[in-house]
Design an enzyme around this catalytic site. Sequence first.
Site, PDB file in Angstrom:
ATOM      1  N   ASP A   1      14.955 -17.297  29.694  1.00 23.46           N
ATOM      2  CA  ASP A   1      16.291 -17.886  29.701  1.00 23.46           C
ATOM      3  C   ASP A   1      16.618 -18.496  31.057  1.00 23.46           C
ATOM      4  OD1 ASP A   1      18.066 -18.310  27.686  1.00 23.46           O
ATOM      5  OD2 ASP A   1      19.371 -16.625  28.182  1.00 23.46           O
TER       6      ASP A   1
ATOM      7  N   ASP B   1      21.951 -14.337  21.952  1.00 19.17           N
ATOM      8  CA  ASP B   1      22.782 -13.434  22.749  1.00 19.17           C
ATOM      9  C   ASP B   1      23.346 -12.291  21.919  1.00 19.17           C
ATOM     10  OD1 ASP B   1      22.381 -15.001  24.978  1.00 19.17           O
ATOM     11  OD2 ASP B   1      24.082 -16.292  24.525  1.00 19.17           O
TER      12      ASP B   1
END
Length: 490
Positions: free
Chosen positions: A345, A405
């Site tokens: 990420d 997420d």
Amino acid sequence: TWWSSELWDLLQVAADEGILHASGSGEPPVTKDYCIIYNSNWLSLPKTLDNATFRTLENLTSTVLCSSAEVPSGLMKDKAVVVMRGNCTFLEKARIAQSLGAKMLLIASKSRLSAISDNKTGFEDVTLPIALIRYNDIVDMQLVLGNEVNVTLYSPPLPEFDYSMVVIFLIAVFTVALGGYWSGVAELENLKAVASPGERETRWKKEENVTFTPVTVILFVVICCVMLVLLYFFYKWLVYVIISVFCLASAMSLYNCLAALIGEIPFGQCRITCSNKTIEVRLIFLAIFCIAAAVVWAVFRNEDRWAWILQDILGVAFCLNFIKTLKMPNFKSCVILLGLLLLYDVFFVFITPFITKNGASIMVEVAAGPFGNSEKLPVVIRVPRLEHSASTLCDLPFSLLGFGDIIVPGLLVAYCRRFDVQTRSSSIYYISCTIAYAVGMVLTFIVLALMKMGQPALLYLVPCTLITSSLVAWRRKEMKKFWKGSNYQV
């Protein structure tokens, strides 16, 4: 991950956005706001309507105003004028309008609004306010407010915080908590099946879980990297593949979620037999409903006014089913998965701008749709902004939270819940990890508000959940067992 594992608040548009406040001549006067695009280097708009100067609007959309001969003398004097976009430049139109006495120039565009740019060298004498407006808004203005309309321009500042983030927070925490709890229920049923030989075979036939090993975790992350890079280079083709996969997966997930609820209701259990198999009629209707929901979303996915609600419902079902179905065998696998995805990420958000030709983050480009592509990846929970601003009029932007997420930390929460079930530890791991996830989300929002740019939420969620789970296991002196997993799972 490639499912946009980011938290994006109010996707900010590069162009300067403002508001045209229009007022009709009725009693009481009807007012309505419309989006405009202007150039802040040419024009400074007030931030509020206090002491605003209104001008009577003269609709001249029958002309492009590339010549002063197109307009009768005196028609524009002291008025706000709207003309069509044409072959001449914005500044050429403005010079003509200013010479004819106009006090404001609006340029109507039938195409998508874009930034107003032009070389102002040689046009320093142009002081007329210039703004771009949608042609459809001019038509709407006449229908709603009538032919006698007074207008003014202003540009309120973007709010520091939008309440859509609260909705995003509630959806995320609810999905993670419910997904972890559902995984624990399935684990309890597995333990009962192991203890009861008569139920064991039946339970194993129903078992649809997939267990991640360290090797499959690494393979999964590699696939995510490859998918993201492919989406960056071949977005306009692969986006439709992702949309198709989302429709299929979300329909199946919604069916699994609702079927689990319906299974607890002791009514409507009539069955039909087909090819030596029996199935409940209510499950057939449920399958039709879930397929219809996915098809409706696919057809109307670009209808921003309401399609986001259906996308969020399908997205929550997808995340719930993913968290329940995918089992992490031990804390070691959780650490590897969350750690690698955290590095992934950060790399694709903060490092790739130094690699790409245009200096843009690959993750940002894919999340927003490279090169202005109108099709967006349906792998986010999205809620429209609730605070009034120019952006809400111009683009109806959304606060976005990627499925990654929710799912990635959710797998750790689910493991904690299953470990609680196996060790009969009164849900201490599950509750602690869920609270840590909520704290991580709040921390993400705080950084988002301070930095005013999209954030890789896993940067805050992963440390919060992993550290909290480790501290609970260490405090209870169960770290070795928590790390390796229970004997049952092995």
